[in-house]
Design an enzyme around this catalytic site. Structure first.
Site, PDB file in Angstrom:
ATOM      1  CG  ASP A   1       2.114  10.575 -15.388  1.00 62.29           C
ATOM      2  OD1 ASP A   1       1.645  10.041 -16.359  1.00 62.29           O
ATOM      3  OD2 ASP A   1       2.265   9.799 -14.539  1.00 62.29           O
TER       4      ASP A   1
ATOM      5  CD  GLU B   1       4.308   6.159   5.448  1.00 57.72           C
ATOM      6  OE1 GLU B   1       3.640   5.272   6.112  1.00 57.72           O
ATOM      7  OE2 GLU B   1       5.421   6.279   6.189  1.00 57.72           O
TER       8      GLU B   1
ATOM      9  N   GLY C   1       2.841   3.652  -1.641  1.00 56.64           N
ATOM     10  CA  GLY C   1       3.581   2.563  -3.002  1.00 56.64           C
ATOM     11  C   GLY C   1       5.372   2.489  -2.369  1.00 56.64           C
TER      12      GLY C   1
END
Length: 555
Positions: free
Chosen positions: A150, A25, A21
């Site tokens: 989230d 990682e 990302g």
């Protein structure tokens, strides 16, 4: 070959890299011990170019500190926070399964809805995970509540064993958190945030329950709730757009289930469920026997992700033999917490293959293997080009080609090609098309008192079958193999299905092998009414039926 295979991160040996990302990682690794002991883990490591980012490092430490103390079956655990020359890393629970985005995509590709009982079971377990986090207390007993902030489909996993896992507390808010949210900063996934989260107001656990309400609304309807062209549009919709009842969008959802979801979506936090445990109990009461247990969840996952499971097993087996597996299938679905700050990067690097694509890929790999193996034995080639064998071989090739050239046109004239049979989709059911695709027009339901039919059947002029008997067609020759087809039957609410007074199973039923011919099934729903369903089975052809119970005529 995987460039990272065999690399050591702390005490863990890397098997493969899973994801990269914007900030970190992710690797799959393991640690070994005496007597063949082996523990698989997912390892998150900060990327070299962001190791100087103090804000991200503090968030990374927050995630480790918060979740390392958790011990709940529905929350992915953190085992270790380590540091080496390459920077900080987290060793986390290895979770083999699929997130809800991938689960709903797999159902959509098969043109079948995610079973309502599955959606409600996932919602109930996430409620209990959130209740644990919201009421968390440290070893000393001091309350230390954690707000996830989230809760979205990408952060909820279902393992291949049917266990629900809530992931990614990377932006969670806890008492004593090292990373403080700056004024005017909004953290979360657009379209799933609570109104107070969008406004930047103080939040508590009820904010997570609103987000879970959005997830459940979308699971049971197959549609997006606060969809917009931009993230700003989605946030405006969260604050202002009307919230329709799930039952208005999906008739199979009961009023009781709709009421539980709508209460979670109240814009005023004081009108919502006040705890995850209260919401979990309400879902259980509303769902009743409809809710999937762990075994039924696992059965559904196996039916949808057989190739993914095989790839994961091959990858783990490769660690035992010390070599990488042959690339004979799609990438394994091994998913853990996504990178902090880059949630969108946690999509699979390659699209999930359809079942028929996987079969073609396997056949192509097999053909390729055979083709590349032939030139290795060049003695065959040399012998074939020497002496009289070359002449005989040439004659066979030319003669065979001539026969094929002559016979194929004649056969084409005599044999009528088999018509292509499209995959059946019942037009009476609500469809979930991709964005921009037209919705098929509805058709008239069958007349009351007649049998529900899976697909149109040609009129042959033969005498109509007597109800309750199976149409088996012409008797097969003595010793000929019995021809079968596959039946997938999804009925909401769930029902028991009988064939010739024997229990065929309880819906949903996936890929049930049945003899060819037309079968008359007895369907017994929770209302105790007996209904009759006509299902024509063709040899080697899958039949998929997705029906509401009230669409099937009474017997």
């Amino acid at each position: 070959m995987d460039l990272y295979r065999g690399e050591l991160i702390g005490k863990y040996e890397v098997i493969t890299q899973l994801s990269v990302g914007g900030m970190a990682e992710l690797f799959l690794g393991f640690t070994s011990g005496p007597g063949g002991f082996r523990k698989y883990v997912a390892i998150k490591r900060i990327l070299p170019d962001v190791r100087s980012n103090e804000q991200f490092e503090r968030m990374f430490l927050d995630e480790a500190r918060i979740t390392a103390a958790f011990n709940h079956p529905n929350i992915a655990q953190v085992y270790e926070l380590g540091q080496e020359d390459d920077g900080l890393f987290l060793a986390m629970e290895f979770v083999a399964g699929q997130n809800l985005d991938q689960l709903t995509d797999a159902c959509r590709r098969r043109r079948q809805p995610l079973p309502l009982g599955m959606s409600l079971a996932v919602g109930r377990d996430v409620c209990m995970a959130l209740h644990y986090a919201h009421t968390f207390a440290g070893p000393s007993g001091r309350p230390s509540p954690v707000i996830h902030r989230d809760v979205a489909q990408k952060n909820i996993m279902v393992t291949y064993d049917g266990v629900v896992k809530l992931l990614d507390f990377g932006i969670a808010k806890a008492r004593g958190s090292l990373e403080r949210t700056h004024v005017g900063t909004v953290k979360g996934t657009a379209g799933y945030m609570s109104p107070e989260q969008v406004r930047g107001d103080p939040i508590d656990g009820r904010s997570d329950l609103f987000s879970l309400g959005v997830v459940l609304w979308e699971l049971v309807t197959g549609q997006r709730l606060f969809e917009g062209k931009t993230e700003r549009d989605e946030m405006v919709n969260i604050l202002e757009a009307p919230i329709p009842s799930p039952r208005q969008r999906a008739g199979q959802v009961s009023e009781e289930v709709s009421a539980v979801i709508l209460k979670a979506l109240e814009r005023n936090a004081g009108d919502r469920w006040q705890s995850g445990r209260d919401m979990a109990r309400a879902l259980e009461d509303a769902a009743g026997r409809m809710m999937f247990d762990t075994d039924r969840r696992a059965a559904l996952m196996r039916s949808l992700f057989q190739s993914k499971m095989a790839s994961t097993r091959a990858l783990l087996d490769s660690a035992d033999v010390g070599k990488a597996p042959a690339p004979s299938g799609p990438e394994p679905a091994v998913i853990v917490s996504p990178d902090v700050g880059e949630p969108e990067s946690w999509e699979p690097s390659t699209p999930l293959p359809r079942a028929e694509d996987e079969e073609l890929a396997a056949e192509a790999a097999s053909l390729s293997a055979r083709a590349t193996a032939l030139p290795e034995d060049d003695s065959v080639t040399r012998d074939a080009t020497r002496g009289p064998w070359a002449i005989i071989l040439l004659a066979l090739v030319v003669g065979g080609g001539f026969l094929i050239w002559k016979l194929v046109p004649a056969l084409d004239e005599q044999v009528e090609p088999e018509p292509k049979v499209p995959a059946f989709v019942d037009p009476r059911l609500r469809q979930f098309p991709e964005s921009g695709q037209p919705i098929p027009p509805p058709v008239q339901a069958a007349d009351a008192g007649s049998a529900a039919v899976a697909e149109p059947v040609e009129q042959t002029g033969k005498k109509e079958e007597t109800p309750g008997k199976k149409e088996t067609g012409k008797p097969s020759k003595r010793g000929a193999p019995v021809q079968t087809g596959l039946l997938t039957l999804v009925i909401t609410p769930e029902a028991s299905v009988f064939l010739d007074n024997e229990l065929l199973g309880r819906t949903p039923i996936f890929n049930k092998a049945m003899r060819t011919g037309t079968h008359y099934l007895l369907v017994l729903g929770p209302d105790g009414q007996k209904r009759r369903l006509s299902v024509p089975i063709k040899a080697g052809k899958p039949v998929v039926l997705k029906l509401s119970l009230n669409e099937i005529p009474l017997r």
